[in-house]
Motif scaffolding. Structure first.
Motif, PDB file in Angstrom:
ATOM      1  N   LEU A   1      -0.370  -7.165   4.003  1.00  0.00           N
ATOM      2  CA  LEU A   1      -0.282  -5.795   3.451  1.00  0.00           C
ATOM      3  C   LEU A   1      -0.132  -5.845   2.027  1.00  0.00           C
ATOM      4  N   ALA A   2       0.231  -6.983   1.460  1.00  0.00           N
ATOM      5  CA  ALA A   2      -0.046  -6.979  -0.018  1.00  0.00           C
ATOM      6  C   ALA A   2      -1.169  -7.275  -0.738  1.00  0.00           C
ATOM      7  N   ARG A   3      -2.064  -7.672  -0.086  1.00  0.00           N
ATOM      8  CA  ARG A   3      -3.582  -7.904  -0.645  1.00  0.00           C
ATOM      9  C   ARG A   3      -4.605  -7.550   0.249  1.00  0.00           C
ATOM     10  N   PRO A   4      -4.555  -6.268   0.594  1.00  0.00           N
ATOM     11  CA  PRO A   4      -5.350  -5.929   1.530  1.00  0.00           C
ATOM     12  C   PRO A   4      -6.970  -5.924   0.913  1.00  0.00           C
ATOM     13  N   ARG A   5      -8.098  -5.960   2.000  1.00  0.00           N
ATOM     14  CA  ARG A   5      -9.176  -6.380   1.485  1.00  0.00           C
ATOM     15  C   ARG A   5      -9.801  -4.831   1.091  1.00  0.00           C
ATOM     16  N   THR A   6     -10.625  -5.101  -0.032  1.00  0.00           N
ATOM     17  CA  THR A   6     -11.536  -4.035  -0.551  1.00  0.00           C
ATOM     18  C   THR A   6     -12.913  -4.586  -0.588  1.00  0.00           C
ATOM     19  N   PHE A   7     -13.883  -3.923  -0.386  1.00  0.00           N
ATOM     20  CA  PHE A   7     -15.383  -4.055  -0.152  1.00  0.00           C
ATOM     21  C   PHE A   7     -16.209  -2.928  -0.619  1.00  0.00           C
TER      22      PHE A   7
ATOM     23  N   LEU B   1     -20.598   3.859  -7.036  1.00  0.00           N
ATOM     24  CA  LEU B   1     -19.726   2.674  -6.443  1.00  0.00           C
ATOM     25  C   LEU B   1     -18.822   3.081  -5.359  1.00  0.00           C
ATOM     26  N   ILE B   2     -19.069   2.628  -4.215  1.00  0.00           N
ATOM     27  CA  ILE B   2     -18.501   3.090  -3.046  1.00  0.00           C
ATOM     28  C   ILE B   2     -17.588   2.030  -2.708  1.00  0.00           C
ATOM     29  N   LEU B   3     -16.300   2.120  -2.708  1.00  0.00           N
ATOM     30  CA  LEU B   3     -15.434   1.100  -2.089  1.00  0.00           C
ATOM     31  C   LEU B   3     -14.577   1.522  -1.028  1.00  0.00           C
ATOM     32  N   HIS B   4     -14.547   0.660  -0.064  1.00  0.00           N
ATOM     33  CA  HIS B   4     -13.652   0.740   1.138  1.00  0.00           C
ATOM     34  C   HIS B   4     -12.086   0.074   1.160  1.00  0.00           C
ATOM     35  N   ILE B   5     -11.244   0.743   1.438  1.00  0.00           N
ATOM     36  CA  ILE B   5      -9.631   0.014   1.194  1.00  0.00           C
ATOM     37  C   ILE B   5      -9.329  -0.021   2.639  1.00  0.00           C
ATOM     38  N   ASP B   6      -9.021  -1.275   3.014  1.00  0.00           N
ATOM     39  CA  ASP B   6      -9.061  -1.609   4.443  1.00  0.00           C
ATOM     40  C   ASP B   6      -7.542  -1.652   4.882  1.00  0.00           C
ATOM     41  N   ALA B   7      -6.603  -0.979   4.257  1.00  0.00           N
ATOM     42  CA  ALA B   7      -5.316  -0.857   4.879  1.00  0.00           C
ATOM     43  C   ALA B   7      -4.482   0.263   4.189  1.00  0.00           C
ATOM     44  N   PRO B   8      -3.325   0.629   4.907  1.00  0.00           N
ATOM     45  CA  PRO B   8      -2.572   1.498   4.345  1.00  0.00           C
ATOM     46  C   PRO B   8      -1.975   1.057   2.730  1.00  0.00           C
ATOM     47  N   ILE B   9      -1.899   2.030   2.043  1.00  0.00           N
ATOM     48  CA  ILE B   9      -1.272   1.849   0.467  1.00  0.00           C
ATOM     49  C   ILE B   9      -0.120   1.891   0.384  1.00  0.00           C
ATOM     50  N   TYR B  10       0.828   0.949  -0.112  1.00  0.00           N
ATOM     51  CA  TYR B  10       2.312   0.792  -0.216  1.00  0.00           C
ATOM     52  C   TYR B  10       2.682   0.464  -1.504  1.00  0.00           C
ATOM     53  N   PHE B  11       3.762   0.664  -1.729  1.00  0.00           N
ATOM     54  CA  PHE B  11       4.548  -0.190  -3.025  1.00  0.00           C
ATOM     55  C   PHE B  11       3.936  -1.598  -3.054  1.00  0.00           C
ATOM     56  N   ALA B  12       4.049  -2.194  -2.151  1.00  0.00           N
ATOM     57  CA  ALA B  12       3.792  -3.504  -2.171  1.00  0.00           C
ATOM     58  C   ALA B  12       2.097  -4.023  -2.431  1.00  0.00           C
ATOM     59  N   ASN B  13       1.589  -3.148  -2.271  1.00  0.00           N
ATOM     60  CA  ASN B  13      -0.142  -3.432  -2.672  1.00  0.00           C
ATOM     61  C   ASN B  13      -0.718  -2.473  -3.834  1.00  0.00           C
TER      62      ASN B  13
ATOM     63  N   HIS C   1     -21.535   6.541 -12.291  1.00  0.00           N
ATOM     64  CA  HIS C   1     -21.086   8.035 -12.710  1.00  0.00           C
ATOM     65  C   HIS C   1     -19.951   8.298 -12.070  1.00  0.00           C
ATOM     66  N   TYR C   2     -20.108   7.741 -10.725  1.00  0.00           N
ATOM     67  CA  TYR C   2     -18.890   7.979  -9.654  1.00  0.00           C
ATOM     68  C   TYR C   2     -18.512   6.863  -8.885  1.00  0.00           C
ATOM     69  N   VAL C   3     -17.210   7.042  -8.759  1.00  0.00           N
ATOM     70  CA  VAL C   3     -16.465   5.982  -7.947  1.00  0.00           C
ATOM     71  C   VAL C   3     -16.011   6.575  -6.542  1.00  0.00           C
ATOM     72  N   ILE C   4     -16.410   6.412  -5.552  1.00  0.00           N
ATOM     73  CA  ILE C   4     -16.053   7.124  -4.288  1.00  0.00           C
ATOM     74  C   ILE C   4     -15.179   5.944  -3.270  1.00  0.00           C
ATOM     75  N   LEU C   5     -13.929   6.247  -3.207  1.00  0.00           N
ATOM     76  CA  LEU C   5     -13.230   5.498  -2.434  1.00  0.00           C
ATOM     77  C   LEU C   5     -13.024   6.186  -0.945  1.00  0.00           C
ATOM     78  N   ASP C   6     -13.677   4.990   0.075  1.00  0.00           N
ATOM     79  CA  ASP C   6     -13.611   5.489   1.313  1.00  0.00           C
ATOM     80  C   ASP C   6     -12.044   5.237   1.986  1.00  0.00           C
TER      81      ASP C   6
ATOM     82  N   GLY D   1      -4.117   4.527   6.703  1.00  0.00           N
ATOM     83  CA  GLY D   1      -3.411   5.512   7.896  1.00  0.00           C
ATOM     84  C   GLY D   1      -2.311   6.043   7.091  1.00  0.00           C
ATOM     85  N   SER D   2      -1.609   5.594   6.046  1.00  0.00           N
ATOM     86  CA  SER D   2      -0.507   6.223   5.334  1.00  0.00           C
ATOM     87  C   SER D   2      -0.472   5.807   3.931  1.00  0.00           C
ATOM     88  N   ILE D   3       0.273   6.387   3.068  1.00  0.00           N
ATOM     89  CA  ILE D   3       0.270   5.989   1.609  1.00  0.00           C
ATOM     90  C   ILE D   3       1.776   6.823   1.245  1.00  0.00           C
ATOM     91  N   ASP D   4       2.335   5.907   0.307  1.00  0.00           N
ATOM     92  CA  ASP D   4       3.525   6.254   0.006  1.00  0.00           C
ATOM     93  C   ASP D   4       3.487   6.745  -1.495  1.00  0.00           C
TER      94      ASP D   4
END
Length: 660
Positions: free
Chosen positions: A484-490, A517-529, A557-562, A567-570
């Motif tokens: 949870l605290a160290r989710p994968r990004t690629f 630059l297209i980055l995929h975030i592979d987990a919910p985003i919480y205070f812990a990460n 020029h652009y940073v795209i976050l997938d 699933g959720s974000i705080d």
């Protein structure tokens, strides 16, 4: 991708707002009632709801009216088969728990009757287990010596069983079965293997005919106790133990090779008890160092409600023992439930895990008031029950009836049963729990799981049962927290001749898109990460800028976050996105979001972030985001970094495309 390939982007919808109470109700339902157990009560009259409610908590009321004599014949055979296993194992495991052997028989009489009423599985067989027995003797035996104060020790064991039942029932009623899931498969494999090893070592006392033995469970203490008493080893007991152990292992091997003869392995423990008793009686081996059970009083379970030690100074030890044994028993029985679920698929019925917890809890509460210690649904006995052809929970009733007959009339026959035979029965059962093949599989598939498994094993074998369990649970939770605290990004790249974007490390054929630059975030985003993701995204951008500069490619020029996997974000996550947006603005880069889910869009729409990024920079798919950014790069003049103009709207883009 050319300009002619670009299509007008679709907007990402914001879910319509729900009333607060409705949202809370939906969340609670999804969390605690994923299977919607109340669905059957909808649109039913009150009388029918009462009947369905009784059937829900007492499944026997549902299937009993349809019970037939054909079912009884199958259940009778299965019940007698598991009874032949329950009687010797009950006595053996009670001896392992440092309890009077008769308690093991009591525990095979009342709990199966309770489970037959409250359990939802037609195949699960109820009984005592070695691991819970070991925990009781390890934890309660640490504060009360079972030989010096057997009455208090028994009272604390019954009290621990009571609190174990309370915890299991509460967890079932509150639908908290997911707590057991925190004991990962690797943890259970290592803990069970370590506990089985410790139990086997403890049985050296019976095999070697030793009278005095250490109360410690670690390997060093046990081996020290064994080898400092070499002069007290009894060769008669050792020979007898090895012979019966060989017989038990041989029957197990044969039954595995020939599954149709499963009953041979099931009857082997009782056969060993009978043969051992006859042999001791004929040879008077008890006079030559072979210890026997001795007198077992006749009669059914005496009430023990007044024996529960609520006022004892060791009450907290009993509560702690009850809590730990409850979780371990549930984890162990979960294997039985899992097997029962696979069996239920063949018989077309459903097993409710939370109802099973209620059933386990009820049988332990009732059991503690009727001189029984902790029982559950072990995997091995459940498999025997199924293979014997059981049809319903009546097989447990038949087993309980057989045990009742034993208690009323047959207990004197166990007087000459040698303890060494009980040790052999326990060792043969425990060897099946040392699942080295599962450990090898964990090493091949997941090294961290292997570390968790071996940590549990080593902790149990060389320290104590509690320490081994604590280490394993700690490592499992640590892994969960790290994920949870160290989710994968690629980084994502485009698969040639498609609109598909995938991880460039997994798909080397995928190409990065120039200027993006297209980055995929592979987990919910919480205070812990949130802070980690901000730093990781910043590092990805710096690395991409360095790579572009060294290769002489189109500047970034652009940073795209997938956001498809978010699933959720705080609120901490929203603050992180806002900080990333501000950092990119300073660098003259533009942040683009792709495929945010409904929960993420709700938070975006309710914060200032939506004004900062504007809806025009949020796209339904990565492909649409890339297409829009490509269009801006090739067809429009790029806005200078000092200006903060938003991207043209869909209508403006369409007009510009037509002009091109």
């Amino acid at each position: 991708m050319g300009n002619s390939d670009y299509h007008t982007p679709r907007g990402v919808a914001v879910p319509p707002p729900k009333p607060f109470l409705s949202a809370v109700k939906t969340t609670l339902k999804e969390t605690f009632f994923p299977d919607d157990p109340f669905r059957q009560f909808k649109n039913q009259p009150l009388s029918r709801k009462l009947v369905l409610g009784l059937q829900y908590f007492m499944p026997i009321l549902e299937w009993a009216p349809r019970y037939t004599f054909q079912f009884f014949k199958a259940d009778f055979i299965a019940g007698i088969t598991i009874a032949s296993l329950a009687v010797p194992q009950g006595i053996s495991y009670a001896n392992l728990a440092s309890l009077p052997p008769i308690i093991g028989l009591y525990s095979s009489f009342v709990p199966p009757l309770v489970y037959a009423m409250f359990g939802s599985s037609r195949d699960l067989a109820v009984g005592t287990i070695a691991v819970a027995s070991l925990l009781i003797t390890s934890m309660i035996g640490a504060v009360v010596n079972p030989k010096e104060n057997p009455k208090l020790y028994l009272q604390l064991a019954l009290t621990a069983t009571f609190f174990s039942g309370i915890l299991q029932t509460v967890m079932g009623v509150l639908r908290l079965g997911f707590i057991v899931d925190f004991l990962s498969h690797a943890t259970i494999v290592g803990f069970m293997g370590g506990a089985a090893t410790v139990v086997c070592l403890q049985q050296l006392k019976g095999i070697l005919g030793l009278v005095h033995f250490t109360r410690q469970t670690d390997m060093v203490s046990v081996m020290k106790s064994v080898f400092t008493q070499i002069h007290q080893w009894r060769w008669e007991s050792a020979v007898l133990g090895c012979v019966f152990l060989f017989f038990l292992l041989l029957t197990r091997y044969f039954s595995k090779r020939k599954p149709a003869f499963f009953w041979i392995n099931a009857l082997a423990p009782l056969t060993s008890v009978i043969l051992g008793s006859i042999l001791v009686y004929l040879t008077h081996a008890e006079k030559h160092g072979v210890q026997v059970i001795g007198h077992l009083k006749k009669g059914l379970n005496p009430p023990s409600l007044t024996d529960l030690a609520f006022g004892s100074p060791y009450l907290m030890t009993a509560i702690k023992t009850g809590a730990i044994t409850a979780i371990i028993a549930l984890a162990k029985s979960w294997e039985g439930v899992a097997v029962g679920r696979s069996f239920s698929m063949f018989k077309n019925y459903h097993i409710d895990g939370n109802k099973e917890m209620i059933a386990f809890g009820m049988m332990n509460i009732v059991g503690s008031c009727t001189s029984c210690y902790l029982t559950t649904g072990p995997f091995s006995r459940t498999a025997v029950n199924f293979n014997a052809g059981c049809q319903t929970a009546v097989s447990n009733i038949v087993m309980a009836t057989a045990v009742m007959i034993t208690l009323l009339f047959l207990t004197p026959l166990f007087h000459y049963t040698p303890l060494v035979v009980l040790s052999s029965i326990i060792i043969s059962a425990m060897l099946g729990l040392i699942d080295y093949e599962a450990a090898i599989h964990l090493w091949k598939v997941d090294k961290f799981d292997f570390v968790v498994c071996m940590s549990a094993y080593i902790g149990v074998v060389f320290a104590s049962v509690e320490i081994g369990l604590t280490i394993a649970v700690f490592l499992s939770i640590l892994r969960l927290l790290l994920s949870l605290a160290r989710p994968r990004t690629f980084v994502l790249g485009n698969i040639p001749n498609t609109m598909t974007y995938r991880n460039i490390d997994q798909y080397p054929v995928a190409n990065t898109v120039p200027g993006m630059l297209i980055l995929h975030i592979d987990a919910p985003i919480y205070f812990a990460n949130a802070n980690y993701l901000r730093e990781r995204i910043t590092r990805w951008i710096s690395e991409e800028e360095d790579r572009v500069k060294s290769c002489g490619e189109t500047s970034l020029h652009y940073v795209i976050l997938d956001m498809s996997a978010v699933g959720s974000i705080d609120t901490s996550g929203m603050s992180m996105l806002d900080e990333v947006k501000k950092d990119l603005d300073k660098k003259g880069l533009k942040l683009v979001l792709a495929n945010p889910g409904s929960e993420v869009m709700k938070k975006i729409d309710r914060t200032e972030f939506v004004q900062n990024i504007a809806h025009e920079w949020i796209y339904l798919t990565v492909g649409e985001a890339v297409g829009a950014c490509n269009f801006m790069l090739h067809s429009c003049k790029r806005t200078p970094p000092t200006l903060t103009l938003g991207m043209p709207s869909a209508v403006e883009l369409t007009t510009q495309i037509d002009n091109v």
